[in-house]
Design an enzyme around this catalytic site. Structure first.
Site, PDB file in Angstrom:
ATOM      1  N   ASP A   1       1.008  -1.282  -0.093  1.00  0.00           N
ATOM      2  CA  ASP A   1       0.068   0.006   0.093  1.00  0.00           C
ATOM      3  C   ASP A   1       0.914   1.332   0.077  1.00  0.00           C
ATOM      4  OD1 ASP A   1      -2.311   1.354  -0.166  1.00  0.00           O
ATOM      5  OD2 ASP A   1      -2.719   1.084   2.115  1.00  0.00           O
TER       6      ASP A   1
ATOM      7  N   HIS B   1       2.371   3.316  -9.100  1.00  0.00           N
ATOM      8  CA  HIS B   1       2.042   1.774  -9.273  1.00  0.00           C
ATOM      9  C   HIS B   1       3.415   1.377 -10.051  1.00  0.00           C
ATOM     10  CE1 HIS B   1      -1.860   2.040  -7.512  1.00  0.00           C
ATOM     11  NE2 HIS B   1      -2.209   2.851  -8.627  1.00  0.00           N
TER      12      HIS B   1
ATOM     13  N   LEU C   1      10.200 -21.349  -4.191  1.00  0.00           N
ATOM     14  CA  LEU C   1       9.384 -20.560  -3.754  1.00  0.00           C
ATOM     15  C   LEU C   1       7.862 -20.274  -4.472  1.00  0.00           C
ATOM     16  CD1 LEU C   1       9.069 -17.798  -1.702  1.00  0.00           C
ATOM     17  CD2 LEU C   1       9.424 -16.369  -3.679  1.00  0.00           C
TER      18      LEU C   1
HETATM   19  C1  IPE Z   1      -5.617  -2.617  -0.160  1.00  0.00           C
HETATM   20  O1  IPE Z   1      -5.152  -1.551  -0.258  1.00  0.00           O
HETATM   21  C2  IPE Z   1      -5.536  -3.519  -1.446  1.00  0.00           C
HETATM   22  C3  IPE Z   1      -4.152  -3.584  -2.063  1.00  0.00           C
HETATM   23  C4  IPE Z   1      -3.101  -3.177  -1.577  1.00  0.00           C
HETATM   24  C5  IPE Z   1      -4.094  -4.362  -3.232  1.00  0.00           C
HETATM   25  P1  IPE Z   1      -6.245  -0.200  -0.717  1.00  0.00           P
HETATM   26  O2  IPE Z   1      -5.611   0.957  -0.692  1.00  0.00           O
HETATM   27  O3  IPE Z   1      -7.277  -0.551  -1.628  1.00  0.00           O
HETATM   28  O4  IPE Z   1      -6.974  -0.377   0.836  1.00  0.00           O
HETATM   29  P2  IPE Z   1      -7.906   0.998   1.457  1.00  0.00           P
HETATM   30  O5  IPE Z   1      -8.949   1.420   0.672  1.00  0.00           O
HETATM   31  O6  IPE Z   1      -6.965   2.019   2.191  1.00  0.00           O
HETATM   32  O7  IPE Z   1      -8.536   0.201   2.645  1.00  0.00           O
HETATM   33  C1  IPE Z   2      -1.373   0.462  -3.321  1.00  0.00           C
HETATM   34  O1  IPE Z   2      -1.425   1.629  -3.465  1.00  0.00           O
HETATM   35  C2  IPE Z   2      -1.834  -0.431  -4.695  1.00  0.00           C
HETATM   36  C3  IPE Z   2      -3.160  -0.841  -4.776  1.00  0.00           C
HETATM   37  C4  IPE Z   2      -4.167  -0.944  -3.905  1.00  0.00           C
HETATM   38  C5  IPE Z   2      -3.498  -1.224  -6.285  1.00  0.00           C
HETATM   39  P1  IPE Z   2      -2.608   2.528  -3.365  1.00  0.00           P
HETATM   40  O2  IPE Z   2      -2.852   2.857  -4.815  1.00  0.00           O
HETATM   41  O3  IPE Z   2      -3.681   2.186  -2.491  1.00  0.00           O
HETATM   42  O4  IPE Z   2      -1.836   3.886  -2.828  1.00  0.00           O
HETATM   43  P2  IPE Z   2      -2.463   4.876  -1.784  1.00  0.00           P
HETATM   44  O5  IPE Z   2      -3.112   4.137  -0.851  1.00  0.00           O
HETATM   45  O6  IPE Z   2      -3.631   5.580  -2.438  1.00  0.00           O
HETATM   46  O7  IPE Z   2      -1.228   5.638  -1.505  1.00  0.00           O
HETATM   47 MG    MG Z   3      -4.113   2.279  -0.674  1.00  0.00          MG
END
Ligand code: IPE
Ligand code: IPE
Ligand code: MG
Length: 250
Positions: free
Chosen positions: A28, A45, A139
Site C-alpha cells: 500500500d 504503481h 518459492l
Molecule cells: C488494499 O489497499 C488492497 C491492495 C493493497 C491491493 P487499498 O489502498 O485498496 O485499501 P484501503 O482502501 O486503504 O482500505
Molecule cells: C496500493 O497503493 C496499490 C493498490 C491498491 C492497487 P494505493 O494505490 O492504494 O496507494 P495509496 O493508498 O492511495 O497511497
Molecule cells: Mg491504498
C-alpha cells in the site's frame, strides 16, 4: 548502506534460524508516493514494481516457502477507469519483464482471486506465467488479483453447498480442513507474518480466514520505497516474538 543493512539483517535471521514459512504483504502507498512527487497515481504503481522485484528476490534469498502479495482487491475495481487500465497494463508488463527471471529462480507463480474479471489480455498473461512456472519448487509466489477475503469465503461456502447437495460431502462431517480446501489458498500454509506498508492499520478484506494467527507488522514505508532490507527487518522482528496460539508460555 541499504545493502549492508540488508546483509547484516540476513545474517542475524540466519543465526536465529526460524524463518517464517509464509509471509503475506498488503502493498500500500503507491498513490501517496506519487502525490509526494506531484505525479499521477500510475507513476507510483509503476515504481511499486521495483519493490515487488526486491521482495521476491529477498524471499528466495531468505528461504521463504510462500510469499503472498495483495496486488489488486475486488474493491479496487471501483477506482477510476484510467487507474484500473494502468494497473492492468502494468500487470502484463511485469509478467512480460519478469517471467524469465522468476522461472530461472525456481519461483512458482499462482494467481488467486476472481480472475474472470480481468481483461482477456491480462488473464492470458497471468495464465502464461502460472502455467510456465507450475513445476517450480523454490518459492511459491501467490499474486492476489481481483481478490476479496469475504468473496473467497462465500465461494468456499457455495462450493461446499454444491458438494453437499450432490451427495459428495456429508454436512455433518464438514470441518475446518474441508472448508479450507475450498479456498484459493488450498494446500498453502497460513501466513505466519502479515506486513502492511504505508502506515495504514487495517486488513482491507485480505486473507480473512488465513490470518487467524498471523503476526502483524505495520510498516510506515510507502510501497515503492520498500526494500529487501525492510522485508528482513520485519522477519527479524517476527523472530523475536512469542506465538502462543491461545496457550500460555512454556
Ligand atoms: C488494499 O489497499 C488492497 C491492495 C493493497 C491491493 P487499498 O489502498 O485498496 O485499501 P484501503 O482502501 O486503504 O482500505
Ligand atoms: C496500493 O497503493 C496499490 C493498490 C491498491 C492497487 P494505493 O494505490 O492504494 O496507494 P495509496 O493508498 O492511495 O497511497
Ligand atoms: Mg491504498
Amino acid at each position: 548502506m541499504q545493502s549492508t543493512n540488508a546483509a547484516e539483517l540476513l545474517a542475524q535471521i540466519r543465526v536465529h534460524g526460524a524463518v517464517p514459512r509464509h509471509v503475506a504483504i498488503i502493498m500500500d502507498g503507491n498513490g501517496r508516493w506519487a502525490r509526494e512527487r506531484r505525479m499521477p497515481r500510475p507513476f507510483g504503481h509503476r515504481s511499486g514494481m521495483r519493490a515487488v522485484r526486491e521482495v521476491v528476490e529477498g524471499a528466495v534469498e531468505v528461504g521463504l516457502e510462500v510469499l503472498s502479495l495483495f496486488a489488486f482487491s475486488q474493491e479496487n475495481w471501483q477506482r477510476p477507469t484510467t487507474e484500473i487500465d494502468a494497473l492492468m497494463s502494468l500487470l502484463q508488463e511485469y509478467i512480460a519483464r519478469e517471467s524469465d527471471e522468476l522461472h530461472a529462480r525456481g519461483v512458482r507463480v499462482r494467481a488467486l482471486g476472481a480472475l474472470d474479471r480481468l481483461t482477456p489480455a491480462a488473464a492470458a498473461a497471468v495464465n502464461r506465467v502460472v502455467t510456465r512456472t507450475a513445476a517450480n519448487t523454490r518459492l511459491t509466489f501467490n499474486l492476489f488479483i481481483s481478490y476479496s477475503g469475504r468473496a473467497e469465503l462465500v465461494r468456499a461456502a457455495r462450493l461446499l453447498a454444491e458438494d453437499a447437495a450432490a451427495g459428495r460431502v456429508d454436512p455433518a462431517a464438514i470441518d475446518e480442513s474441508t472448508f479450507a480446501a475450498r479456498l484459493y489458498t488450498d494446500g498453502c500454509p497460513d501466513p505466519d507474518l502479515l506486513i502492511r506498508t504505508s502506515g495504514e492499520q487495517r486488513v482491507s478484506n485480505f486473507l480473512l480466514w488465513q490470518m487467524a494467527y498471523s503476526e502483524l507488522f505495520l510498516s510506515p514505508v510507502l510501497w515503492p520505497d520498500f526494500t529487501r532490507g525492510d522485508l528482513y527487518a520485519a522477519i527479524r522482528d517476527y523472530q523475536l516474538r512469542e506465538r502462543r496460539f491461545g496457550r500460555v508460555s512454556a
